[in-house]
Write a protein that holds these residues in place. Sequence first.
Motif, PDB file in Angstrom:
ATOM      1  N   LYS A 105     113.112  42.082  93.759  1.00 10.40           N
ATOM      2  CA  LYS A 105     112.368  42.575  94.905  1.00 10.40           C
ATOM      3  C   LYS A 105     111.260  41.597  95.281  1.00 10.40           C
ATOM      4  N   SER A 106     111.031  41.452  96.583  1.00  5.16           N
ATOM      5  CA  SER A 106     109.847  40.750  97.063  1.00  5.16           C
ATOM      6  C   SER A 106     108.729  41.772  97.209  1.00  5.16           C
ATOM      7  N   ILE A 107     107.522  41.379  96.824  1.00  5.09           N
ATOM      8  CA  ILE A 107     106.398  42.310  96.785  1.00  5.09           C
ATOM      9  C   ILE A 107     105.280  41.815  97.685  1.00  5.09           C
ATOM     10  N   ILE A 108     104.702  42.745  98.433  1.00  2.00           N
ATOM     11  CA  ILE A 108     103.449  42.500  99.148  1.00  2.00           C
ATOM     12  C   ILE A 108     102.539  43.662  98.784  1.00  2.00           C
ATOM     13  N   PHE A 109     101.319  43.372  98.343  1.00  2.13           N
ATOM     14  CA  PHE A 109     100.445  44.493  98.000  1.00  2.13           C
ATOM     15  C   PHE A 109      99.110  44.386  98.719  1.00  2.13           C
ATOM     16  N   CYS A 110      98.470  45.533  98.874  1.00  3.41           N
ATOM     17  CA  CYS A 110      97.200  45.623  99.585  1.00  3.41           C
ATOM     18  C   CYS A 110      96.040  45.519  98.600  1.00  3.41           C
TER      19      CYS A 110
END
Length: 240
Positions: free
Chosen positions: A161-166
Amino acid sequence: MQNRYIGDIHDFYKFIFLKSLSKSINEKVGLNWYLNDPSKIGEKEIKLNDGENRKYLDTDNYRRIDEEISQEMLLLKNKKNRSLENFTKKSHLKKFIHFFNEELNVDNRETWFSQSINKFKSTNIIFLDPDNGLVPKKVSKKRKVKYLFHQEIKKLYLKKKSIIFCQFQSFNLKHQIMIERKILDIYHETKLKVNCPVIRNRSSPNTFFIPIIQEEYKNKVKNFLKDYVKHLDKVDLINF
């Protein structure tokens, strides 16, 4: 994330970003809210009133960015409407986003995270939305539900999975120093690199979208990010 916060300025930026990303890559993206109940954290948490930045809804500048999102956020000014479950059932955003709405608490974290992995088994890019961002070295057990764990990033990445987090802005560090430290911390704990530019949303406080992207999506995401910031006045890219 907590039900009472839904529809604030940070959600607006998040939804604009995820809808635009989904349209750019022509597939749905995942959103894990990291939903928690403030009453299970403590009295001090209940008294917080830091999710009421909704004045943006009174300005034409934001409405012009995306009329559909703005109209849905307007409905959430009424506290009675603030339910993630109801919002995700009705929102047009479900055409672009797979939502994971299960509540995270102190006792169910491992089960909860396994459920999220199962929810996103056919989703390639997942946005993680904890209340505060990456977990610091010292935090109470109850308040850990407000943070993302390093090993959760690693587990998702190993699942391809590719992840983007805040990440929310620290009040005692300049933003570039803070982001540099977060990037080093991630690498130290997981050996994963932040391999695309970081989005900075100049809201109050600033939020940052920090990407760790699988190789096959890296160019797509980089191209999207470059184009995305051209169309928004208060959104910047931070390159490292």
